[in-house]
Design a protein around this motif. Structure first.
Motif, mmCIF file in Angstrom:
data_model
loop_
_atom_site.group_PDB
_atom_site.id
_atom_site.type_symbol
_atom_site.label_atom_id
_atom_site.label_comp_id
_atom_site.label_asym_id
_atom_site.label_seq_id
_atom_site.Cartn_x
_atom_site.Cartn_y
_atom_site.Cartn_z
ATOM 1 N N THR A 1 0.833 -1.204 0.000
ATOM 2 C CA THR A 1 0.000 0.000 0.000
ATOM 3 C C THR A 1 0.864 1.248 0.000
ATOM 4 O OG1 THR A 1 -1.718 -1.190 1.220
ATOM 5 C CG2 THR A 1 -1.824 1.219 1.233
ATOM 6 N N LEU A 2 1.919 1.225 0.785
ATOM 7 C CA LEU A 2 2.807 2.386 0.854
ATOM 8 C C LEU A 2 3.549 2.576 -0.465
ATOM 9 C CD1 LEU A 2 3.417 4.496 2.969
ATOM 10 C CD2 LEU A 2 5.344 3.137 3.744
ATOM 11 N N ARG A 3 3.953 1.471 -1.092
ATOM 12 C CA ARG A 3 4.609 1.575 -2.397
ATOM 13 C C ARG A 3 3.670 2.169 -3.435
ATOM 14 N NH1 ARG A 3 6.711 -3.566 -1.059
ATOM 15 N NH2 ARG A 3 5.095 -4.566 -2.338
ATOM 16 N N ALA A 4 2.413 1.745 -3.415
ATOM 17 C CA ALA A 4 1.432 2.278 -4.362
ATOM 18 C C ALA A 4 1.209 3.759 -4.138
ATOM 19 C CB ALA A 4 0.114 1.513 -4.231
ATOM 20 N N LEU A 5 1.163 4.192 -2.868
ATOM 21 C CA LEU A 5 0.979 5.611 -2.560
ATOM 22 C C LEU A 5 2.134 6.435 -3.107
ATOM 23 C CD1 LEU A 5 -0.624 7.796 -1.007
ATOM 24 C CD2 LEU A 5 0.761 7.241 1.000
ATOM 25 N N ARG A 6 3.356 5.963 -2.923
ATOM 26 C CA ARG A 6 4.518 6.690 -3.436
ATOM 27 C C ARG A 6 4.525 6.730 -4.962
ATOM 28 N NH1 ARG A 6 8.656 3.441 0.528
ATOM 29 N NH2 ARG A 6 8.326 4.674 2.415
ATOM 30 N N ALA A 7 4.216 5.585 -5.575
ATOM 31 C CA ALA A 7 4.220 5.535 -7.041
ATOM 32 C C ALA A 7 3.163 6.463 -7.623
ATOM 33 C CB ALA A 7 3.990 4.102 -7.508
ATOM 34 N N ASP A 8 1.980 6.469 -7.035
ATOM 35 C CA ASP A 8 0.916 7.342 -7.530
ATOM 36 C C ASP A 8 1.281 8.807 -7.341
ATOM 37 O OD1 ASP A 8 -0.390 5.000 -8.035
ATOM 38 O OD2 ASP A 8 -1.774 5.149 -6.343
ATOM 39 N N ALA A 9 1.929 9.119 -6.222
ATOM 40 C CA ALA A 9 2.358 10.499 -5.994
ATOM 41 C C ALA A 9 3.361 10.939 -7.047
ATOM 42 C CB ALA A 9 2.962 10.636 -4.590
ATOM 43 N N ARG A 10 4.271 10.043 -7.427
ATOM 44 C CA ARG A 10 5.253 10.386 -8.460
ATOM 45 C C ARG A 10 4.579 10.641 -9.807
ATOM 46 N NH1 ARG A 10 8.726 6.809 -5.481
ATOM 47 N NH2 ARG A 10 7.905 4.970 -6.548
ATOM 48 N N VAL A 11 3.586 9.802 -10.143
ATOM 49 C CA VAL A 11 2.871 9.982 -11.415
ATOM 50 C C VAL A 11 2.168 11.335 -11.441
ATOM 51 C CG1 VAL A 11 0.933 9.137 -12.807
ATOM 52 C CG2 VAL A 11 2.565 7.515 -11.841
ATOM 53 N N PHE A 12 1.457 11.650 -10.358
ATOM 54 C CA PHE A 12 0.697 12.902 -10.327
ATOM 55 C C PHE A 12 1.633 14.112 -10.288
ATOM 56 C CE2 PHE A 12 -1.854 16.070 -7.800
ATOM 57 C CZ PHE A 12 -2.716 16.398 -8.842
ATOM 58 N N ALA A 13 2.700 14.028 -9.499
ATOM 59 C CA ALA A 13 3.638 15.141 -9.411
ATOM 60 C C ALA A 13 4.325 15.392 -10.750
ATOM 61 C CB ALA A 13 4.671 14.878 -8.319
ATOM 62 N N ALA A 14 4.692 14.311 -11.453
ATOM 63 C CA ALA A 14 5.336 14.481 -12.751
ATOM 64 C C ALA A 14 4.374 15.079 -13.768
ATOM 65 C CB ALA A 14 5.861 13.128 -13.244
ATOM 66 N N TRP A 15 3.124 14.642 -13.725
ATOM 67 C CA TRP A 15 2.125 15.204 -14.649
ATOM 68 C C TRP A 15 1.944 16.696 -14.385
ATOM 69 C CZ3 TRP A 15 -2.464 17.808 -14.408
ATOM 70 C CH2 TRP A 15 -3.257 17.825 -15.559
#
Length: 460
Positions: A151-165
């Protein structure tokens, strides 16, 4: 741990390749240091620094100014790199990196006049303010203990996707405006399934709540964008191809242990892995976490148990984050395969150390030529299932780490086990997923199918 380290890793004190150029002012050098220390993916930072060093060295040898560089200098550098055998993808990366360094220092882009390679420059996300970072630090410190690692890995990965966008559009990602999140959903909708978009929005909402900011995902704009996406894409999720007893029998035939002296170590492991996965209906992350100390033979005085059978404790699962644990049954065939695998790994020599490997803590160790790991990864489990299925049937496709779980659920239903029994066997808390896994089989056993099969065909 800081939010940068947890979500968008940074390196605060980094030696930049342009620091000692006589053409670079102190202010420009500071701008470069600040830019490269901003939140970005570690691989992106390594590429920027490596490409910058290559360009500085080439300019020194060619007696050219590296920063600010002229378009002619960049063209000559790319031409030299191409002549040296660099691939087109590498040349595009060089061009993108040089554009980034010039923009970070406040100089004009010298790549604008070079032939376009179609690669956009990756912009650094706009960092949240210090107050938000502090609240996120506190949240993540607690989340490390309370959340499942996946769950924590998914949260970090999603944050990276949104921040990069957001960075590509010069928009703040935390806090984000509802219009920003709506545009994010609309933009990614064509290439993401509704379940993925829902996960992105859940992560964005979690980060905003943790930061003490208003949740943009509650806004009607975002809710309508999500609903529109679901209607356009359809909410049905793809399901792993089932790997049941029939398919597994063909795989096990190829992994036969009849000639014990000739069976490779990896074959013994994979055979045991597939049989344990079949019997326990374990998810990939549950399989790699199984321990030898939790494996026990059945009580010989138990009249319901058969000879050679066993049980194993699944300590934690997706539906058991508190770690209450659940016992799973293992067939005599799986127990025999585990015994053969353990004997083999205990006697094997680890190529990394030259010493006897030993069984280790976890049931299934990774086996690489450079050395044996403590345990397999979930990705390795997926590869084993997919590759072993492909070896048995070259036309097989669609098998994943979940295929054993889906196949076992369908086999149990075909054998007459009801939905409650399926939930107990697979440790499901709700009937939604087991019903989803077995819907095709249940359709062939439904009321309509049974009635129609009992009728004679109607003749015209």
């Amino acid at each position: 741990m800081t939010i940068e380290a947890a979500i968008l890793p940074t390196a605060p004190a980094i030696a930049i390749p342009f620091a000692h150029l006589p053409t670079l002012s102190g202010a420009a050098a500071e701008r470069l240091r600040a830019a490269i220390a901003r939140p970005m993916a570690a691989a992106t930072r390594r590429a920027l620094l490596g490409d910058g060093r290559i360009f500085v060295r080439w300019c020194a040898q060619a007696n050219q100014v590296a920063l600010p560089a002229s378009p002619a200098t960049v063209q000559a550098f790319l031409a030299a790199a191409r002549a040296a055998g660099r691939k087109d993808s590498t040349l595009r990366r060089y061009r993108s990196s040089l554009a980034w360094w010039h923009a970070a220092a406040g100089f004009a882009n010298p790549c604008a006049e070079t032939p376009d390679t179609g690669t956009a420059v990756a912009a650094a996300p706009i960092p949240p303010d210090e107050a938000i970072l502090g609240r996120l630090d506190a949240y993540l410190a607690l989340a490390q203990r309370a959340m499942a690692p996946a769950t924590l890995r998914a949260l970090r990965a999603d944050a990276r996707v949104f921040a990069a966008w957001c960075a590509a559009r010069s928009l703040p990602w935390l806090p984000a405006a509802p219009e920003t999140v709506q545009a994010f959903v609309d933009d990614l909708g064509a290439s993401r399934r509704p379940a993925t978009v829902a996960r992105y929005l859940g992560s964005i909402a979690t980060l905003h709540r943790a930061a003490g900011a208003a949740n943009p995902c509650d806004h009607w704009r975002v809710q309508l964008a999500r609903k529109a996406h679901r209607q356009e894409q359809g909410a049905r999720q793809r399901q792993a191809r089932p790997l049941g007893d029939a398919e597994l029998a063909a795989i096990l035939d190829r992994l036969s242990t009849a000639d014990c002296g000739a069976v490779p170590l990896v074959v013994r492991r994979d055979r045991a892995l597939l049989l344990v996965g079949r019997d326990t209906l374990a998810r990939a992350d549950e399989l790699v976490a199984l321990r030898w100390t939790d494996l026990e033979p059945v009580d010989p005085d138990d009249p319901a148990a058969g000879p050679g059978e066993g049980t194993i404790l699944i300590r934690r699962s997706k539906t058991d984050q508190a770690g209450e644990g659940a016992m799973a049954w293992l067939s005599a065939e799986a127990m025999a395969a585990l015994a053969a695998w353990r004997a083999a790994i205990e006697a094997a020599v680890d190529p990394a150390t030259g010493a006897t490997a030993g069984a280790g803590t976890f049931l299934f160790r990774s086996l690489a030529r450079r050395g044996f790991g403590e345990r397999m990864s979930t990705a390795a489990v997926r590869r084993v299932v997919a590759e072993r299925a492909a070896n048995a049937d070259p036309l097989a496709a669609g098998f994943t780490g979940h295929s054993l779980r889906v196949g076992a659920a369908q086999d149990l239903l075909a054998a007459g086990v009801d939905l409650a029994g399926l939930m107990q066997a697979g440790r499901w808390k709700s009937p939604q997923m087991p019903a989803r896994y077995t819907e095709r089989l249940r359709a062939t056993r439904g009321a309509v199918a049974q009635v129609r099969r009992g009728r004679a065909p109607v003749m015209d």
